[in-house]
Design a protein around this motif. Sequence first.
Motif, PDB file in Angstrom:
ATOM      1  N   ALA B 178      -2.024   7.463  -6.732  1.00 15.87           N
ATOM      2  CA  ALA B 178      -1.828   6.205  -7.453  1.00 15.87           C
ATOM      3  C   ALA B 178      -0.501   6.234  -8.196  1.00 15.87           C
ATOM      4  O   ALA B 178       0.249   5.252  -8.203  1.00 15.87           O
ATOM      5  N   ALA B 179      -0.184   7.390  -8.790  1.00 12.40           N
ATOM      6  CA  ALA B 179       1.054   7.498  -9.560  1.00 12.40           C
ATOM      7  C   ALA B 179       2.273   7.304  -8.663  1.00 12.40           C
ATOM      8  O   ALA B 179       3.244   6.648  -9.045  1.00 12.40           O
ATOM      9  N   SER B 180       2.229   7.864  -7.450  1.00  5.66           N
ATOM     10  CA  SER B 180       3.408   7.748  -6.598  1.00  5.66           C
ATOM     11  C   SER B 180       3.496   6.353  -5.968  1.00  5.66           C
ATOM     12  O   SER B 180       4.567   5.914  -5.565  1.00  5.66           O
ATOM     13  N   ASN B 181       2.371   5.637  -5.889  1.00  8.26           N
ATOM     14  CA  ASN B 181       2.410   4.291  -5.308  1.00  8.26           C
ATOM     15  C   ASN B 181       2.843   3.222  -6.289  1.00  8.26           C
ATOM     16  O   ASN B 181       3.414   2.209  -5.884  1.00  8.26           O
ATOM     17  N   LEU B 182       2.536   3.432  -7.579  1.00  7.24           N
ATOM     18  CA  LEU B 182       2.839   2.386  -8.564  1.00  7.24           C
ATOM     19  C   LEU B 182       4.300   1.945  -8.559  1.00  7.24           C
ATOM     20  O   LEU B 182       4.574   0.742  -8.589  1.00  7.24           O
ATOM     21  N   PRO B 183       5.281   2.863  -8.520  1.00  9.13           N
ATOM     22  CA  PRO B 183       6.677   2.396  -8.548  1.00  9.13           C
ATOM     23  C   PRO B 183       7.182   1.920  -7.181  1.00  9.13           C
ATOM     24  O   PRO B 183       8.332   1.503  -7.068  1.00  9.13           O
ATOM     25  N   PHE B 184       6.333   1.968  -6.156  1.00 13.61           N
ATOM     26  CA  PHE B 184       6.798   1.649  -4.809  1.00 13.61           C
ATOM     27  C   PHE B 184       7.433   0.258  -4.689  1.00 13.61           C
ATOM     28  O   PHE B 184       8.473   0.101  -4.030  1.00 13.61           O
ATOM     29  N   PRO B 185       6.863  -0.775  -5.326  1.00 10.92           N
ATOM     30  CA  PRO B 185       7.478  -2.108  -5.225  1.00 10.92           C
ATOM     31  C   PRO B 185       8.948  -2.122  -5.663  1.00 10.92           C
ATOM     32  O   PRO B 185       9.744  -2.902  -5.129  1.00 10.92           O
ATOM     33  N   PHE B 186       9.296  -1.239  -6.601  1.00 11.18           N
ATOM     34  CA  PHE B 186      10.698  -1.198  -7.052  1.00 11.18           C
ATOM     35  C   PHE B 186      11.645  -0.859  -5.906  1.00 11.18           C
ATOM     36  O   PHE B 186      12.790  -1.295  -5.877  1.00 11.18           O
ATOM     37  N   ILE B 187      11.146  -0.022  -4.981  1.00 15.85           N
ATOM     38  CA  ILE B 187      11.991   0.381  -3.858  1.00 15.85           C
ATOM     39  C   ILE B 187      12.276  -0.829  -2.965  1.00 15.85           C
ATOM     40  O   ILE B 187      13.340  -0.944  -2.363  1.00 15.85           O
ATOM     41  N   LEU B 188      11.312  -1.756  -2.922  1.00 13.28           N
ATOM     42  CA  LEU B 188      11.478  -2.937  -2.069  1.00 13.28           C
ATOM     43  C   LEU B 188      12.303  -4.022  -2.756  1.00 13.28           C
ATOM     44  O   LEU B 188      12.816  -4.926  -2.083  1.00 13.28           O
ATOM     45  N   LEU B 189      12.406  -3.965  -4.082  1.00 10.67           N
ATOM     46  CA  LEU B 189      13.085  -5.051  -4.807  1.00 10.67           C
ATOM     47  C   LEU B 189      14.527  -5.309  -4.347  1.00 10.67           C
ATOM     48  O   LEU B 189      14.928  -6.471  -4.261  1.00 10.67           O
ATOM     49  N   PRO B 190      15.318  -4.268  -4.026  1.00  8.75           N
ATOM     50  CA  PRO B 190      16.682  -4.567  -3.557  1.00  8.75           C
ATOM     51  C   PRO B 190      16.692  -5.415  -2.278  1.00  8.75           C
ATOM     52  O   PRO B 190      17.631  -6.160  -2.044  1.00  8.75           O
ATOM     53  N   PHE B 191      15.618  -5.298  -1.466  1.00  8.55           N
ATOM     54  CA  PHE B 191      15.566  -6.078  -0.223  1.00  8.55           C
ATOM     55  C   PHE B 191      15.368  -7.557  -0.498  1.00  8.55           C
ATOM     56  O   PHE B 191      15.970  -8.397   0.145  1.00  8.55           O
TER      57      PHE B 191
END
Lengths: 320, 263
Positions: B178-191
């Motif tokens: 869960a901890a590693s998934n929570l920031p995942f949307p940030f990785i997509l934000l530049p797209f």
Amino acid sequence: MTTTKTATAIAATGLRKSFGDHLVLDGIDLDVEAGTIFALLGPNGAGKTTVVRILSTLITADGGTIRVAGHDLARDPDAVRAAIGVTGQFSAVDNLLTGEENLILIADLGHLSRRQGRHRAAELLDQFDLVEAATKLAATYSGGMRRRLDLAMTLVGDPGIIFLDEPTAGLDPRGRRTMWQIIRDLVAGGVTVFLTTQYLEEADHLADRIALLDHGKVVAEGTAEELKRLVPGGHIRLQFATATGLESAARTLDGEVSRNDDELTLQVPSDGSARSLRAVLDRLDGESATVEKLSLHTPDLDEVFLALTGQPRTETERKV
Amino acid sequence: MTSLSYAVSDSVTMLRRNLKHTLRYPTIAVAVAGIPIFFLLLFVYVFGGALGTAVAGLSSGSTNYVDYVLPGLVVMTAATGSMGTATSVCIDMTEGIIARFRTMAIFRPSILIGRVIASMIQTMASMALLLGVALLMGFRPTANLGEWIAAIGLLVMLTFALTWLAVAFGLAAKTVDAASNLPFPFILLPFVGSGIVPTDSMSVGVRWFAAYQPFTPIIETLRGLLMGTPIANNALISVAWCAGITLIGYIWSRKEFARDRTR
């Protein structure tokens, strides 16, 4: 660490703790004399670990007053922390550091000088037979080595009071004996040890005093001997040479004796005191029956444990 | 020693511990630096030919797509860094050693301070590595010294903000996954911002989202500083976003850290 001589190392009264609506500790009192081993004994889920966590400042109690090493735990937790060492049930070593680095980490956090820290680490590695493994990552350690490193880390700052939560759980018999010896040596050096265990044998071997915890209450407290006397089941076993001897003795002692004709033995209930033993022998003295062998049986802690912890929750506290 | 020097020495001890962890368990560090580098190679060498001509006229006039895409991927590095931080914090919290620290008379915030500084070093080093790869690929920034300093300042603020938020994620998460998934949307934000292509070319709904999400103004500011494109009020909006995220992350982390841990 305060060096004032306090006879009491740990004093807790009316300790209460609930997790949600689950009552874990229901008003327990503990009194641990400095320089002794105190064992908190109880089945799984009795609340032993919760007690250790509260006394070692990890979690806060809902109620009750606690003094550890003379400091009020609620008011001055840092003073308590400076006086204690804790080895929890789950290993508290850093797997990505070597044994030596783990010890130096704790020395640094205890604000020892660089030289002192290294010296203390070397000393403990030697004492706990970890010299060869000193430069290996803790992740590669066996269960016993990890437990020794864990305890060594607890001792870096020379704490006066040490909490050990199930120190021998998961150790093989040899590892257990080693741990017992380490604990005895610590106390010989003036340290107070508060340990939890579910091994009756362990409490019996090590502890000066034992508190039996069940359903969040202390159901009995005392020395191992005192606890054993709490439950019935102690008896004197008399072995006779002949069936006639057995017969006449049984007649003399009539009452609650239980007799075994095959083995030619009689069991006479006894609290284990010298007086009860003499009374039995005096009564047999006038008889022709000769007692060939005599043995005294006191209940072991297992029986105490079952008798006292199997009770319904309404069981009131029994103090010796 | 005073309590201030204890605070400093405990924080340094914790920092040293975290840096050793990074070196001994490099999986996380490799992911933090590797993901943006992977996207850089993918976007420049695979999509770059097609995207480059479409994008070139719109912004700086450079014909090399790496000049357009780099700022977005530097910002993505802050996001992969936060993923590494949240994971490390969560793993650490499940280890008994943190419980040991809590029973010692140490400066408690040092546990988090050491973590935040170590994460910032790791993320900023990953950004530097990404920049180095981009330079080898022909990235040619037009920034002068002042603009470089401003760009680094902006990245420090961004990394600081996302690191504190990631610490809160790591403390709040019940499992490492869960901890590693929570920031995942940030990785997509530049797209779904101006990281890969200008937002003008997107459909109306996405364009609206892109305009108001935090990474677009930050990417635009960074691109302006490095490549000389217009910045307008994006700098101010970026600073406000960073300050806001930092505040939320910090307060949340403190609250989570103070919680009774019973596991």
